[in-house]
Design a protein around this motif. Structure first.
Motif, mmCIF file in Angstrom:
data_model
loop_
_atom_site.group_PDB
_atom_site.id
_atom_site.type_symbol
_atom_site.label_atom_id
_atom_site.label_comp_id
_atom_site.label_asym_id
_atom_site.label_seq_id
_atom_site.Cartn_x
_atom_site.Cartn_y
_atom_site.Cartn_z
ATOM 1 N N ILE A 197 -2.785 13.562 -6.341
ATOM 2 C CA ILE A 197 -1.760 12.515 -6.460
ATOM 3 C C ILE A 197 -1.859 11.866 -7.837
ATOM 4 C CG2 ILE A 197 -0.951 10.317 -5.514
ATOM 5 C CD1 ILE A 197 -0.594 12.645 -3.588
ATOM 6 N N ARG A 198 -0.722 11.736 -8.492
ATOM 7 C CA ARG A 198 -0.640 11.004 -9.759
ATOM 8 C C ARG A 198 0.455 9.962 -9.610
ATOM 9 N NH1 ARG A 198 -4.531 12.924 -10.415
ATOM 10 N NH2 ARG A 198 -5.384 14.383 -11.907
ATOM 11 N N THR A 199 0.268 8.796 -10.197
ATOM 12 C CA THR A 199 1.381 7.843 -10.215
ATOM 13 C C THR A 199 1.806 7.609 -11.655
ATOM 14 O OG1 THR A 199 0.070 5.825 -10.430
ATOM 15 C CG2 THR A 199 0.421 6.650 -8.191
ATOM 16 N N ARG A 200 3.064 7.239 -11.816
ATOM 17 C CA ARG A 200 3.578 6.834 -13.137
ATOM 18 C C ARG A 200 4.261 5.504 -12.962
ATOM 19 N NH1 ARG A 200 7.510 11.327 -15.035
ATOM 20 N NH2 ARG A 200 8.179 9.609 -16.338
ATOM 21 N N GLN A 201 3.896 4.544 -13.796
ATOM 22 C CA GLN A 201 4.553 3.240 -13.763
ATOM 23 C C GLN A 201 5.487 3.175 -14.971
ATOM 24 O OE1 GLN A 201 1.472 3.784 -13.005
ATOM 25 N NE2 GLN A 201 0.937 2.619 -11.196
ATOM 26 N N LEU A 251 1.957 10.253 1.969
ATOM 27 C CA LEU A 251 1.486 11.225 0.968
ATOM 28 C C LEU A 251 1.293 12.591 1.629
ATOM 29 C CD1 LEU A 251 -1.100 9.055 -1.024
ATOM 30 C CD2 LEU A 251 1.233 9.655 -1.669
ATOM 31 N N LEU A 284 9.087 1.099 -16.775
ATOM 32 C CA LEU A 284 10.186 0.129 -16.716
ATOM 33 C C LEU A 284 11.478 0.906 -16.523
ATOM 34 C CD1 LEU A 284 9.321 -2.186 -19.742
ATOM 35 C CD2 LEU A 284 8.970 -2.678 -17.342
ATOM 36 N N PRO A 328 -1.120 6.678 3.289
ATOM 37 C CA PRO A 328 -1.604 8.056 3.277
ATOM 38 C C PRO A 328 -0.746 8.999 4.124
ATOM 39 C CG PRO A 328 -3.447 6.549 3.486
ATOM 40 C CD PRO A 328 -2.199 5.728 3.573
ATOM 41 N N ILE A 332 9.103 4.208 -5.944
ATOM 42 C CA ILE A 332 8.908 2.870 -5.358
ATOM 43 C C ILE A 332 9.266 1.805 -6.403
ATOM 44 C CG2 ILE A 332 7.228 1.314 -4.268
ATOM 45 C CD1 ILE A 332 5.395 3.736 -3.864
ATOM 46 N N VAL A 389 0.869 -1.177 0.000
ATOM 47 C CA VAL A 389 0.000 0.000 0.000
ATOM 48 C C VAL A 389 0.906 1.227 0.000
ATOM 49 C CG1 VAL A 389 -1.912 -1.090 1.266
ATOM 50 C CG2 VAL A 389 -0.156 0.115 2.534
ATOM 51 N N ILE A 390 0.389 2.327 -0.543
ATOM 52 C CA ILE A 390 1.120 3.592 -0.443
ATOM 53 C C ILE A 390 0.489 4.326 0.735
ATOM 54 C CG2 ILE A 390 1.653 5.767 -1.594
ATOM 55 C CD1 ILE A 390 1.529 4.280 -4.251
ATOM 56 N N HIS A 421 9.089 -3.133 -12.292
ATOM 57 C CA HIS A 421 9.015 -1.765 -12.787
ATOM 58 C C HIS A 421 9.126 -0.788 -11.628
ATOM 59 C CE1 HIS A 421 4.659 -2.899 -12.226
ATOM 60 N NE2 HIS A 421 4.632 -1.740 -11.636
#
Lengths: 260, 793
Positions: free
Chosen positions: A241-245, A208, A247, A205, A219, A202-203, A229
């Motif tokens: 909050i935005r995430t980017r996945q 954040l 490689l 809170p 991460i 989990v990320i 990745h």
């Protein structure tokens, strides 16, 4: 405050110029006295070369750039990696691979350390948090790049060992905390960046919350020996909050044709 | 039974039980990737025994009984010692890509495990060469013993952990030695062997050699944290389930949790299977408020879409999180299907107070059986069927019958007209699982007659995972709008649905490009075949004939993958194929050495032609046996249910009936027809294998039989084929024993090598071409064997 761009003086140059600028500043930084012991100067220089080579294959990952931030490479030139691996593995400390450091833990492949540090977009004067001190190597690199590093380790003997190594290297701007990474270090928040080197399902809170708007959290997914990745969590200036996945390498999943 | 033949059976039982046990032990200590490799190569010990016996047979013949006893004793001692020494080797399976030294440790590991097998095989080899009994009877004792050993091992593993069962299995060697020595009137020596056996018992009681997991596995790492301890344990041949409590630093494992969630997860215990995990077991007191965060997971979407699902089918219990979600949303009937009752018995036993007795609530029914068998039954229609499609523990080359096109068709068949099949799974980049699941669903829908299958699918993702929703009927606009709203509120991304624009695919959790959308668009468009062929991962759906969902490896992509791996992206490479090919290569090379070295010893004693024909014949029947056996076993898994017990039943049936066939071949009435016997057997094998091919569909049909009658039916189906397959070995070996006795141990060794090579090859043939192809290959091998034996004098 967003830190984007503050550590990238060459950001506006065209690709070739950017690389040349990167090389120049890297060599300037390299001229500073290294704390690392000289016996390992050659392997360390080779390591930097290999990191640069891998970085060329990772262009899209690095927001279209073809080089790791020269500040990061300079930091990796200064920190003696061999001091953060078990004595029996000192000779392999600069090899292009992750290494076991005991307790089933690992020190990441140099390129991945460089890449993740680059992705954090550090700048002088910042405060960053690391979840998972491990050997202490990543904290030592961060310590070269920012003003203050807080690092939390869940396994007590690892924390003791890492603290000893950091002290030996006279790194004074890292504080190692023992315990639960979930709640971060509220007393030292907000952080300009958070580096998570342990597996996270989990990320949290609270982390954040402790990330400054404009800050980033990095991460890795999968272990050091089988990295899947990387996840970059961005807190936008408005707090969203935005995430980017991504490689760690450029990989286009197509072959020309045909079957197995 | 004669004491010497009884001893052959006992050693053989011990060797097979050791093989089964070693597979479990290695899966617990290391990762599954190398388990098959280590064991299949260790079985080259059979070939090695043949080589050594070929060289020593003249010297050993006058002392056959003591030699047998020494080999049997050494089998027992080596079985224990090999495990103990292996635990001290610093092999780290995760590091093999990075460190050549690990390959040395791996080689040492399999040489180490070859030693007990070599001694066990030497016992049978000695008996075949030296015991004055018909070859068919000796071989029968060997096979019957192995069949019994297989059942014994699975039975033992139901009661004991593999390390605890090991001394009992090692003791088989000592018992066999005592039997032979007592039969040869060497009472004191026999007593000595039994005393050694007692020493093994003491070792077992004191917990030696123990079970030490690789420190890189998740469980040992968690146990380093202060305040953690294993609070419950269940062992079975399927897996070692261990539950960990962490007093100071709580487990907080929630898959697919929205970043918009603010609530801290409820208290959890960590469930580890073979050291892998944790799967969370969540504290439940009857109050759902502490579980509100579960509504912010991908898995909650089907419950929040439109109408509340009243009848829910959960295919897999996990740690009970899906069940909590169904309960929280007021499902009226919840059927939970789980083939391994290990976790269920923990939730009902040691963990009942913590987990709140969720399995004993009136709306919940637990069914201990496989998803496929349950889905194939007639019964009420469900509003929601949930199947967790995350990778299992078996690795790329493990059979995954719950994830085939036929399986999906069966699940969809159990849905109410408005029902949804939900398939949560991990996010991997580039997408592999997601695209293969989509393709599997598309083909299942097409089989069920859907006109526009693309409109039956919706794909959504969180930062760490993906869920595929498949409806029996197309999604309507209102349902898609509901999904859009939920995704927006929870910051989930739309991966794909038929009404969304491409721009909507990459908003909260950015992948750089909308790779899921583009992938599904290609798979639902006109160039599906072209996309599948060009994709760097094998995303062809699994079928019941080729049930390998987790196999994503494409040889053509290897150079690309290798570059990525060296740059730090080792997770891109699926290990199954490269490891299997390496196993095959090593097996072929070692097999050649083990076959050719003794050939030099034999050079002056037998004609070259006899030697070559003998080698060809025993190679071909060894390979044929393996191919046919593995093909039949794979098909029967579906019929029998859980793979481990299916393996035990089918393997034991094969060995026992082949043993009976071997004994039949040795009967006095067959001596007149000795020359025709191999051809009669080959003809019967070809006919019966064809019948199995035809009957395969019938065997996979549902039926109301319980496990035991089903096992008996499977054994009966195997019986005639296995009986015929037991004949070719003794039929020709008896001819050799009479005409060229020097060739007997060599033939035994060649047959052993062939089994190892064929087992490695069978895995590759089955994953590429399916079980049917493997069966045909097996029959062809037997036909060529028929030709080869005509040249053996």
């Amino acid at each position: 405050m967003s830190n984007a761009g503050t550590n990238r003086p060459e950001a506006g140059l065209p690709p070739l110029g950017r690389r040349a600028a990167a090389l120049t500043s890297a060599s300037l930084l390299a001229a500073r006295p290294a704390r690392a012991q000289d016996a390992f100067a050659n392997p360390r220089e080779n390591m930097i070369g290999i990191i640069a080579q891998h970085a060329r294959n990772a262009a899209n990952v690095l927001d279209g750039q073809t080089a790791i931030d020269p500040r990061v490479l300079a930091a990796m030139r200064r920190v003696p990696r061999q001091a953060f691996v078990p004595p029996a593995l000192e000779a392999s400390a600069y090899d292009d691979r992750p290494l076991p450091i005991g307790y089933g833990q690992t020190i990441s492949q140099p390129f991945i350390v460089a890449l993740m540090t680059d992705m954090l977009r550090t700048a002088p004067g910042q405060t960053v948090l690391e979840i998972g001190t491990g050997s202490g190597y990543q904290a030592a690199i961060l310590a070269e790049l920012v003003a203050t590093v807080h690092s939390i380790e869940i396994v007590a003997p690892l924390a003791d060992e890492a603290e000893r190594r950091l002290r030996q290297q006279r790194i004074r701007n890292v504080t190692v905390h023992r315990g639960d990474g979930y709640y971060g270090v509220p007393s030292a928040a907000p952080f300009d960046g958070i580096m998570v080197t342990a597996a996270a399902s989990v990320i949290p809170p609270p982390l954040l919350d402790q990330l400054r708007p404009g800050g980033r959290m990095v991460i890795p997914v999968g272990g050091a020996f089988a990295l899947q990745h990387l996840v970059i969590v961005e807190k936008l200036p408005g707090g969203q909050i935005r995430t980017r996945q991504t490689l760690p390498v450029n990989f286009v999943p197509f072959v020309r044709s045909g079957s197995r | 039974m004669r004491p010497d033949l009884l001893a052959v059976a006992v050693v053989s039982a011990g060797a097979l039980a050791f093989e089964v046990l070693l597979a479990r032990l290695l899966a617990i200590v290391h990762w599954h990737h190398f388990v098959g490799m280590v064991i299949s190569l260790a079985l080259l010990g059979y070939g090695a025994s043949g080589s050594v016996l070929t060289a020593l047979q003249d010297r050993l013949r006058p002392h056959a009984a003591p030699a047998f006893a020494v080999c049997a004793l050494l089998f027992g001692a080596a079985a224990l010692a090999s495990v103990a020494i292996a635990e001290a080797l610093p092999f780290n399976a995760l590091e093999v890509l990075w460190s050549p030294r690990q390959w040395l440790w791996l080689a040492l590991l399999y040489l180490l495990f070859a030693v007990p097998f070599a001694f066990a095989a030497a016992c049978t080899g000695l008996a075949l060469a030296c015991v004055d009994a018909p070859v068919g009877r000796i071989y029968r004792a060997d096979l019957l013993g192995a069949g019994a050993g297989c059942l014994l091992a699975v039975g033992l593993l139901d009661l004991l952990r593999p390390d605890q069962a090991l001394p009992a299995i090692a003791a088989a060697g000592l018992v066999a030695a005592a039997i032979v020595l007592a039969g040869a009137h060497r009472r004191r020596a026999a007593a000595g062997a039994l005393i050694c056996g007692a020493a093994f018992g003491i070792a077992a009681a004191s917990g030696w050699p123990g079970l030490h997991m690789s420190p890189f596995k998740p469980l040992p790492q968690v146990l380093l944290v202060e305040g953690t301890s294993v609070v419950a344990e269940r062992t079975s041949p399927i897996g070692l389930v261990q539950v960990v409590r962490s007093e100071r630093i709580p487990f907080r494992s929630v898959t697919g949790l929205s970043l918009a969630n603010r609530q801290e997860p409820a208290e959890q215990l960590g469930l580890f299977i073979d050291g892998e995990g944790p799967t969370p077991v969540t504290r439940f007191t009857g109050d759902f408020a502490p579980l509100a965060y579960l509504d912010a997971t991908l898995a909650a979407l089907p419950y929040r879409m439109a109408e509340r699902p009243r009848r829910v089918l959960l295919l897999g219990l996990g740690g009970g999180s899906d069940l909590l979600l169904a309960l929280r949303h007021g499902a009226e009937t919840i059927d939970v299907v789980e083939p391994d009752d290990g976790v269920a018995s923990l939730l009902r036993g040691d963990l009942a107070a913590f987990a709140g007795g969720i399995l004993d609530r009136p709306e919940v029914a637990l069914h201990v059986e496989t998803a496929r068998r349950f889905a194939a039954r007639q019964g009420a229609a469900y509003d929601l069927v949930v199947m967790d499609a995350s990778p299992g523990r078996g690795g790329a080359l493990a059979e995954t019958f719950p994830l085939t096109v036929e399986a999906f068709a069966a699940y969809l068949g159990r849905l109410a007209p408005e029902g949804v099949l939900a398939l949560p799974h991990a996010l991997r980049l580039p997408p592999r699982d997601s695209l293969k699941l989509v393709l599997t669903a598309l083909e299942a829908l097409e089989r069920l007659g859907a006109r526009e299958p693309a409109r039956h699918l919706a794909l959504l993702r969180a930062w760490d995972s993906v869920i595929l929703l498949v409806r029996r009927a197309p999604f309507d606009a209102a349902q898609l709008a509901a999904l859009d709203r939920l995704a927006e509120a929870l910051n989930f991304d739309l991966g794909w649905h038929a009404a969304m624009p491409r721009e909507a695919a990459d908003r909260f959790n950015l992948l750089g490009a909308p790779v899921l959308f583009d992938g599904v668009a290609a798979l639902t468009g006109p160039d599906r075949a072209g996309f599948v062929a060009r994709y760097a991962f094998d995303i062809r759906p699994a079928t019941d004939d080729r049930p390998y969902f987790q196999d994503f490896f494409h040889w053509r992509a290897l150079p690309l993958l290798w570059t990525a791996v060296r740059s730090g992206n080792a997770g891109l490479l699926d290990w199954g194929w490269p490891v299997q090919v390496a196993t095959l290569a090593i097996a072929v090379l070692s097999g050649l050495v083990l076959i050719l070295l003794p050939a030099r010893v034999l050079a002056g004693r037998v004609s070259g032609r006899a030697g070559r024909s003998t080698a060809a014949y025993f190679l071909l029947i060894g390979a044929g046996f393996m191919f046919v056996e593995i093909a039949v076993m794979q098909r029967l898994v579906l019929f029998l249910g859980d793979p481990v017990h299916a393996f035990a039943v089918t393997l034991a049936a094969f060995l026992v009936f082949a043993g009976l066939g071997s004994g039949w071949a040795a009967g006095p009435r067959r001596q007149g027809a000795a020359a025709r016997l191999p051809w009669i057997a080959v003809g019967a094998i070809a006919t019966l294998a064809a019948a199995h091919g035809i009957a395969a569909r019938w065997l996979s049909l549902p039926d109301a039989l319980d496990a035991i009658p089903r096992s008996l039916l499977a054994a009966a189906a195997i019986a005639p084929l296995a009986f015929a397959m037991g004949v070719p070995f003794p039929a020709v070996l008896a001819r050799l024993k009479a005409g060229s006795p020097a060739l007997v141990p060599w033939a035994w060794g060649v047959n052993g090598c062939a089994s190892v090579v064929a087992a490695a090859l069978a895995a590759l043939v089955a994953t590429s071409f399916g079980a049917q192809a493997l069966m045909i290959l097996g029959v062809v091998a037997y036909l060529f064997a028929g030709l080869a034996q005509q040249r053996i004098p």
